[in-house]
Design an enzyme around this catalytic site. Structure first.
Site, PDB file in Angstrom:
ATOM      1  N   LYS A   1       0.845  -1.094  -0.078  1.00  0.00           N
ATOM      2  CA  LYS A   1      -0.017   0.063   0.002  1.00  0.00           C
ATOM      3  C   LYS A   1       1.024   1.109  -0.055  1.00  0.00           C
ATOM      4  O   LYS A   1       0.333   2.385  -0.036  1.00  0.00           O
ATOM      5  CB  LYS A   1      -0.864   0.276   1.215  1.00  0.00           C
ATOM      6  CG  LYS A   1      -2.017  -1.103   1.400  1.00  0.00           C
ATOM      7  CD  LYS A   1      -2.728  -1.011   2.555  1.00  0.00           C
ATOM      8  CE  LYS A   1      -3.574  -2.132   2.731  1.00  0.00           C
ATOM      9  NZ  LYS A   1      -4.667  -2.477   1.644  1.00  0.00           N
TER      10      LYS A   1
ATOM     11  N   MET B   1      -0.314  -6.262  14.975  1.00  0.00           N
ATOM     12  CA  MET B   1       0.422  -5.488  13.952  1.00  0.00           C
ATOM     13  C   MET B   1      -0.054  -5.716  12.521  1.00  0.00           C
ATOM     14  O   MET B   1       0.208  -5.186  11.766  1.00  0.00           O
ATOM     15  CB  MET B   1       2.070  -5.878  13.889  1.00  0.00           C
ATOM     16  CG  MET B   1       2.704  -5.038  15.016  1.00  0.00           C
ATOM     17  SD  MET B   1       4.439  -5.037  14.975  1.00  0.00           S
ATOM     18  CE  MET B   1       4.968  -4.423  16.262  1.00  0.00           C
TER      19      MET B   1
ATOM     20  N   LYS C   1      14.980  -6.253   5.035  1.00  0.00           N
ATOM     21  CA  LYS C   1      15.370  -5.203   5.850  1.00  0.00           C
ATOM     22  C   LYS C   1      16.678  -5.184   6.602  1.00  0.00           C
ATOM     23  O   LYS C   1      17.425  -4.276   6.961  1.00  0.00           O
ATOM     24  CB  LYS C   1      14.328  -4.866   7.030  1.00  0.00           C
ATOM     25  CG  LYS C   1      13.081  -4.457   6.519  1.00  0.00           C
ATOM     26  CD  LYS C   1      11.870  -4.298   7.778  1.00  0.00           C
ATOM     27  CE  LYS C   1      10.436  -3.878   7.248  1.00  0.00           C
ATOM     28  NZ  LYS C   1       9.719  -3.737   8.326  1.00  0.00           N
TER      29      LYS C   1
ATOM     30  N   GLY D   1      10.797 -11.456  16.474  1.00  0.00           N
ATOM     31  CA  GLY D   1      11.076 -11.458  15.069  1.00  0.00           C
ATOM     32  C   GLY D   1      11.484  -9.978  14.643  1.00  0.00           C
ATOM     33  O   GLY D   1      11.787  -9.144  15.499  1.00  0.00           O
TER      34      GLY D   1
ATOM     35  N   TYR E   1      -2.746  -6.251   9.645  1.00  0.00           N
ATOM     36  CA  TYR E   1      -3.830  -5.601   9.204  1.00  0.00           C
ATOM     37  C   TYR E   1      -4.576  -6.336   8.149  1.00  0.00           C
ATOM     38  O   TYR E   1      -3.913  -7.193   7.380  1.00  0.00           O
ATOM     39  CB  TYR E   1      -3.514  -4.147   8.897  1.00  0.00           C
ATOM     40  CG  TYR E   1      -2.407  -4.039   7.850  1.00  0.00           C
ATOM     41  CD1 TYR E   1      -1.086  -3.857   8.169  1.00  0.00           C
ATOM     42  CD2 TYR E   1      -2.763  -4.130   6.400  1.00  0.00           C
ATOM     43  CE1 TYR E   1      -0.042  -3.744   7.445  1.00  0.00           C
ATOM     44  CE2 TYR E   1      -1.731  -3.895   5.563  1.00  0.00           C
ATOM     45  CZ  TYR E   1      -0.453  -3.713   6.017  1.00  0.00           C
ATOM     46  OH  TYR E   1       0.613  -3.634   5.024  1.00  0.00           O
TER      47      TYR E   1
END
Ligand code: NDP
Length: 279
Positions: free
Chosen positions: A16, A224, A69, A132, A226
């Protein structure tokens, strides 16, 4: 010449972020583009280099999502303290030969809690489920808010214990509380004012073995994930908790990245509303 940004991930089709940043840019009248780029699993650095080569000095920054990441953290030539603590980077800024790595996930969670949900972490007993990448990213920002307590509980107990120890050693924690770690069995008889689910159990439809006691009266339960009702959300609601999902965190971490890049903080409420009620 407009400035160019991108989000790199694999998969990325669901992201998104292009919509969120387009809405931010329109609202704040910033001349910029933002695209989603699918990078090969072993081609993250090459994809970033290609993006920079395509736009030259117009390439100003990028967001990074699963599974890159940690690699983005290594790619950065300098890192903010919150990125260093997280060991993961979700926001890159390009400045000549330098790549600044930041992590805005924790700031996004804290801002969603405080500003959108009226739930200030200060003084609260916090339970963080999971150990995590998402959990790592929010621990320091939560500790800096001055909670009464922070317990990390994870399916694999050693990972929670190791993570808690690592953050307990941070100098920033010297003035605050030190987090603790345990397995789910260690939650028996314990109660919390804020329970944050940073596990990916909801993705698999798995139920977490949580005793009902973890949800104290007037507890806020934060999932967390959605876009779906998870077993955690159902369990928390049935125990009387106020329940929120992670869409607000997603929009707020994007707003923090936008601020890092553009020096302008967009209003998030209309963007969150647009995502919740697509017309
Ligand atoms: P990781 O794969 O790094 O970590 C997964 C965690 O979930 C581990 O602690 C793992 O425990 C635990 N876990 C997985 N399956 C189960 C299960 N069936 N029962 C109990 N525990 C389980 O994932 P991330 O940390 O990157 O992401 C976690 C969640 O956070 C995802 O749902 C993701 O979508 C969400 N997220 C949301 C964001 C937002 O902006 N709203 C931002 C970032 C993430 P173990 O160590 O035992 O394997």
């Amino acid at each position: 010449m407009s400035d160019h940004y991108a989000v790199f991930g694999n998969p990325i089709g669901h992201s998104k972020s292009p919509r969120i940043h387009a809405l931010f840019a329109a609202q704040t009248r910033q001349d910029m583009s933002y695209e989603a780029i699918l990078a090969d699993k072993d081609g993250f650095a090459a994809a970033v280099a290609a993006f920079r080569a395509r736009h030259h000095a117009g390439a100003r920054g990028a967001n990074v999502t699963v599974p890159f990441k940690e690699e983005a953290c290594r790619l950065a030539t300098t890192r903010t303290p919150r990125a260093e603590a997280a060991g993961a980077v979700n926001t890159l800024s390009f400045d000549g030969g330098e790549i600044l790595g930041d992590n805005t996930d924790g700031a996004g969670l804290v801002r969603d809690l405080k500003h959108n949900l009226g739930c200030d972490p200060a003084g609260r007993r916090i339970l963080l489920l999971g150990a995590g990448g998402a959990a790592r990213g929010v621990i320091l920002p939560l500790l800096l808010e001055g909670p009464a307590d922070l317990l990390i509980a994870n399916r694999t107990e050693e990972t929670a214990a190791r993570l808690a120890l690592e953050f307990a050693r941070l100098p920033a924690c010297a003035v605050g509380i030190k987090p603790d770690g345990c397995g789910f069995a260690g939650l028996a008889g314990r109660s919390f004012d804020l329970v944050i689910n940073a596990t990916s159990a909801g993705l698999a439809g798995a139920v977490l073995p949580l005793p009902t006691s973890v949800f104290a009266p007037r507890c806020v339960a934060y999932e967390m994930l959605y876009g779906r009702e998870t077993a955690f959300m159902t369990q928390a609601r049935e125990a009387g908790a106020r329940v929120a999902d992670g869409l607000g965190m997603l929009v707020e971490q994007a707003a923090e990245a936008f601020f890092v890049w553009r020096g302008v903080r967009p209003h998030t409420a209309p963007v969150l509303a647009a995502l919740r009620n697509p017309s």
